[in-house]
Design an enzyme around this catalytic site. Structure first.
Site, PDB file in Angstrom:
ATOM      1  CB  THR A 199      -0.935  -0.011   1.192  1.00  0.00           C
ATOM      2  OG1 THR A 199      -1.525  -1.054   1.442  1.00  0.00           O
ATOM      3  CG2 THR A 199      -2.067   1.139   1.355  1.00  0.00           C
ATOM      4  CB  THR A 241      -4.119  -0.429  -1.002  1.00  0.00           C
ATOM      5  OG1 THR A 241      -3.248  -1.471  -0.885  1.00  0.00           O
ATOM      6  CG2 THR A 241      -5.515  -0.682  -0.886  1.00  0.00           C
TER       7      THR A 241
HETATM    8  O1  DON Z   1      -7.433  -1.719   3.116  1.00  0.00           O
HETATM    9  C1  DON Z   1      -6.401  -2.230   4.005  1.00  0.00           C
HETATM   10  O2  DON Z   1      -6.664  -1.944   4.948  1.00  0.00           O
HETATM   11  C2  DON Z   1      -5.360  -3.192   3.341  1.00  0.00           C
HETATM   12  N1  DON Z   1      -5.882  -3.539   2.229  1.00  0.00           N
HETATM   13  C3  DON Z   1      -4.096  -2.250   3.384  1.00  0.00           C
HETATM   14  C4  DON Z   1      -3.119  -3.213   2.968  1.00  0.00           C
HETATM   15  C5  DON Z   1      -1.733  -2.440   3.215  1.00  0.00           C
HETATM   16  O3  DON Z   1      -1.489  -1.415   4.018  1.00  0.00           O
HETATM   17  C6  DON Z   1      -0.408  -3.440   2.981  1.00  0.00           C
HETATM   18  N2  DON Z   1       0.853  -2.550   3.240  1.00  0.00           N
HETATM   19  N3  DON Z   1       1.777  -2.833   3.804  1.00  0.00           N
END
Ligand code: DON
Length: 564
Positions: A367, A385
């Protein structure tokens, strides 16, 4: 679609009362993003007369090209926007479940969740929202046409960008998946292996898709050639997308969650992100303690207990607000907060399984976040993301669009953890056209003297990272401190405090252990050698000093820039 949304957005900007002190303008603009090329693009757009919203469009599309493992046209996200008059909105560009999705679509015959289906390939991909947000922002908030704001990303897609260590790490992490689809391997790998540092990744098809978005104001993506290319590719790979899914995609304009913590006005993400409510709930609980006067282990105990309770409510109550009624005002009420606080024992951990809630079996990705302040005082905090690094791993044929695997953010089965160990209930069950619950927490903090714009990636840990930064803002520290703070995290279940090696000292760990906390010093959240997590991008405008600060998390490869 646009007509309806136009009305909505004006309505919000008219209804919301400005926050205090907007007569002053910042002495400098600032940008912090996860990639130096994206920061540069933002500087160019501001330099060309664009406002913060134009810069946000240019940066989002540039990140879609140069940080393909984090976000992209095939994904979604949340844009928290504030104009110079202090009016706030959140653009909800979250993915939606395709119409043919169903509650149990990831369960096998024995009723077990098949995570390879929810995290890899065509079935894991929700209907993308990012292009709709870019078009919407250009139409309603920007000054420049998409032909100008998308031009830098089109160039980077055509000319290519260089592979870095970080790219290599994420590509290695999902190598098998990237090798599975030739359309993906030919773009993101070199001879079917992780490319070396300095290798140039060119994305000609993505450049064409971006050009068409600029030319047709998104029509190509949601109803035209690109839509057809994507649906064909998803169907060929065994997925369930239909042209109508893309045609029916709706960007939503939402009122942000707001609150107050010790005189700090907090403006943050609304559902379908759980981030804002969970953040506010933790701050509400903590407002009952004088944390500055509490000794460190005790303070961490209280912060963890607040995290535990707020994440429990996440698991039980939260989902897409267009499908379930989230009792937001009750969860953030004084009465309820007092009740949660009074259940915290000052020296004893509350085991999560003694709180009424969800029982579970036990069981962290990618993300991006960027923050912008322009010289008029317009602000953007955006967290975008495609979920896991490189999302679903599927580049949808000739569109060049790498699809997300956001479907894994649903609760595939009540009580079963997802990729981030998060559990959920009925409120976040899969349903056609529903948005999966998110943790992304783009946030503004504001006092009479100081304004903060911040956020980070990190899956379930996003909200606690923003909490720790908010507490550090309260303590009077600046962005370089917030982004480099050592981090610790608790999310109700699993009932464990996860911490970066230097976040909790040996002595504090002993004290917390004696209180009944289980602690786990992080080795690697990603199955590699990473013991540190997050990639916070933050800006602060100090009105008293008349100075702007910006910082990019030292854990990442991003860059922050203050522009005179
Ligand atoms: O929307 C969400 O909460 C997750 N799909 C975010 C994923 C995320 O932050 C991965 N990063 N390191």
């Amino acid at each position: 679609m646009h007509q309806k949304l136009l009305t909505l957005s004006y309505a919000f900007f008219l209804i919301l009362t400005p926050v205090s002190g907007h007569s002053q303008s910042p002495p400098s603009a600032a940008i912090a993003t996860a990639h130096p090329l994206a920061t540069k693009v933002g500087e160019q757009i501001l330099g060309a007369g664009g406002n913060a919203f134009d810069a946000a469009i240019a940066i989002s599309s540039a990140l879609a090209v140069v940080e393909p493992y984090s976000s992209g046209l095939g994904g979604g996200g949340f844009f928290l926007l504030q104009n110079k008059d202090g009016d706030n909105v959140m653009l909800d560009a979250r993915e939606t479940a395709p119409a043919k999705s169903s509650r149990d679509m990831y369960l096998d015959k024995e009723g077990k969740v098949n995570t390879s289906l929810s995290m890899e390939g065509p079935l894991s991909a929700g209907i993308p929202g990012l292009p709709a947000a870019l078009v919407y922002m250009a139409k309603h908030f920007g000054r420049l046409p998409l032909s100008v704001t998308l031009a830098p990303s089109i160039k980077y897609a055509q000319d290519g960008f260089e592979v870095t260590e970080r790219y290599r790490r994420w590509a290695q992490f999902r190598l098998k998946l990237l090798q599975r689809y030739p359309s993906t391997a030919q773009i993101f790998l070199h001879q079917n292996q992780v490319p070396p540092v300095g290798w140039v990744i060119k994305q000609h098809q993505l450049a064409r898709t971006l050009e068409k978005i600029a030319k047709t104001e998104g029509h190509s993506f949601y109803q035209g050639d690109t839509a057809k290319q994507m649906v064909d590719a998803v169907r060929d790979a065994g997925g369930i997308w239909q042209l109508s899914d893309l045609k029916n995609y709706q960007l939503k304009v939402r009122e942000p969650v707001t609150g107050n913590y010790n005189g700090i006005k907090v403006t943050t993400a609304a559902p379908p992100s759980s981030g804002g409510i969970v953040l506010m709930s933790m701050l509400n609980i903590l407002s009952g303690y004088d944390l500055d006067k509490t000794e460190p282990a005790q303070k961490k105990h209280l912060v963890v207990e607040a995290m535990r309770r707020a994440y429990r409510d996440r698991a039980i109550y939260m989902g897409d607000p267009d499908f379930v009624q989230i009792p937001t005002s009750r969860l953030l009420s004084k009465e309820y907060t007092d009740r949660l606080r009074s259940s915290i024992e000052s020296t004893i951990a509350t085991p999560s399984n003694t709180l009424p809630g969800i029982k579970t079996k036990d069981s962290s990705h990618h993300t991006t976040h960027f923050s912008i302040l322009d010289k008029s005082g317009n602000r953007v905090a955006a967290t975008l993301t495609i979920n896991y690094p490189f999302g679903s791993g599927l580049v949808a044929g000739d569109s060049g669009v790498l699809l997300n695997d956001e479907m894994d953010d649903f609760s595939a089965k009540p009580g079963e953890p997802n990729a981030y160990g998060l559990i959920g209930a009925e409120a976040n069950a899969i349903a056609a056209n529903k948005r999966p619950l998110s943790s992304m927490t783009p946030t503004f903090l504001e006092t009479d003297d100081r304004v903060a714009i911040l956020g980070t990636p990190g899956g379930s840990r996003i909200i606690t990272m923003v909490l720790l930064a908010a507490l550090d803002f309260k303590a009077g520290n600046k962005p370089d401190s917030w982004v480099s703070l050592s981090r610790y995290h608790h999310q109700y279940l699993p009932d464990i405090i996860f911490y970066e090696p230097d976040a909790i000292s040996e002595d504090e760990a002993k004290t917390l252990g004696a209180m009944g906390h289980e602690l786990k010093k992080l080795q690697s959240p990603y199955g590699d050698n990473q013991a540190r997590y997050g990639n916070m991008q933050a800006i602060m405008w100090d009105k008293k000093e008349n100075k702007v600060y910006a910082a990019s998390d030292p854990r990442g490869e991003g860059s922050a820039s203050v522009i005179k």
